[in-house]
Write a protein that holds these residues in place. Sequence first.
Motif, PDB file in Angstrom:
ATOM      1  N   ASP A 269      -3.617  -9.733   0.187  1.00 29.43           N
ATOM      2  CA  ASP A 269      -2.621 -10.251  -0.752  1.00 29.43           C
ATOM      3  C   ASP A 269      -1.385 -10.743  -0.003  1.00 29.43           C
ATOM      4  N   LEU A 325      -4.961 -12.313  -6.324  1.00 32.34           N
ATOM      5  CA  LEU A 325      -4.044 -12.356  -5.191  1.00 32.34           C
ATOM      6  C   LEU A 325      -2.806 -13.183  -5.533  1.00 32.34           C
ATOM      7  N   ARG A 331       4.863  -7.276  -4.787  1.00 29.50           N
ATOM      8  CA  ARG A 331       3.639  -6.604  -4.399  1.00 29.50           C
ATOM      9  C   ARG A 331       3.657  -5.150  -4.830  1.00 29.50           C
TER      10      ARG A 331
END
Length: 409
Positions: A269, A325, A331
């Motif tokens: 990612d 992703l 994140r």
Amino acid sequence: MRKPQIDYAAVFRALPGMVALLTPELVYADANDDFVRLSGRTREQLVGRYIFDVFPENPNDPAAAGMRETETSMLRTVDTGERDTMALLRYDIEDPARPGHWQEHYWSPVNAPILGSDGKVALIAHRVEEVTDLIRAFGGPGGDNRARALEAELYNRARELQEVNERLRAAHAREREVALALQAAMLPPPGPTGTHRAAVRYQPAVGALNVCGDWYDLVDMPGGSLAVAVGDVVGNGLAAACVMGQLRSALSGATRLAGSPAQALDALDLYARSVEGAESTTVVTTFIDWDSHTITYSCAGHPPPALMHPDGTVIFLDQATDPPLGARPERAPRPQARMSFTEGSILVLYTDGLIERRDEDIDTGLARLADSLAHHRHTAPEALADALLTDLLPPAGNTDDTALIVLRL
């Protein structure tokens, strides 16, 4: 509000402009009202008859080529399954009331394929724009010269358009060949997996432009375990194939260093956020521990792997699903889950081209996959992979790529 009942036969006949349906043998199957009216033929004079028996070429014009050009275009549509736009065409039609008298017509035809359930051309939709009145509008003193000039200009413009279309088709075909070669180079057959037999398949999408970014990977891990992954890049063409190669290599490297599938996807990612075109890629990866007979998995927006036990029971590994992703603004750690398996089970990873159809819910496709697996549960991986593609993909091919891994545990 009630959904209206549509009489498509009535809609076809009422369509504005001349439209006829012909078989691949160039026999009229039907014609709409404008085609009947403007061609000067009744529906009974058209349906069931060969097109050039109804409209033969003018024998008094040695330069006439309308029949030959029309036939070539229609047969090209049958052969390629693609729409074919013809240049402006002069086609004289015999007056049905006065045999031997020919009326000058100028048509701009388009021939489009109508596919049957087997994916082959079942009918040709022949649409004609009648521009005779436009040509004749340039009558009067000097009108013949102006009409010829207009005819030549329209003819040349149509020819230029047809040449551009042909060049575009050739360019798209070359791009498809390059993308397929790139994918083939980056998706080699799996290496040895010990006593655990594996089969992989990559089925390209149909159509000149529809090469996509699906991939698969099998990685031998330290300690003897095995990592299996599939992924799908958004988009198609050479650009998607290039992004696919970058992500596949990155995940392969991250898998060898990460301690878990979730950690491998976390690293992927982070990398994907720096690769143009990688956003919204879906991927699922599994770590198989042969000693503990467990599968640890993590999924980034991808369809769940299928685990079939030896008795034919199918379970979908859907307990560790997360967004694709780069989909989150910030994140966050990826989830993962673990599932036990018994020796002789089958693990199947795939991309959405195998199960998803635009006109149905994804659960329908998953159920179809489970049924096919159970039906072929005694089949070896190589034959099972072929059986799944045969059972689940449309006979004429799919508009999306399909990557598939079948592994006997």
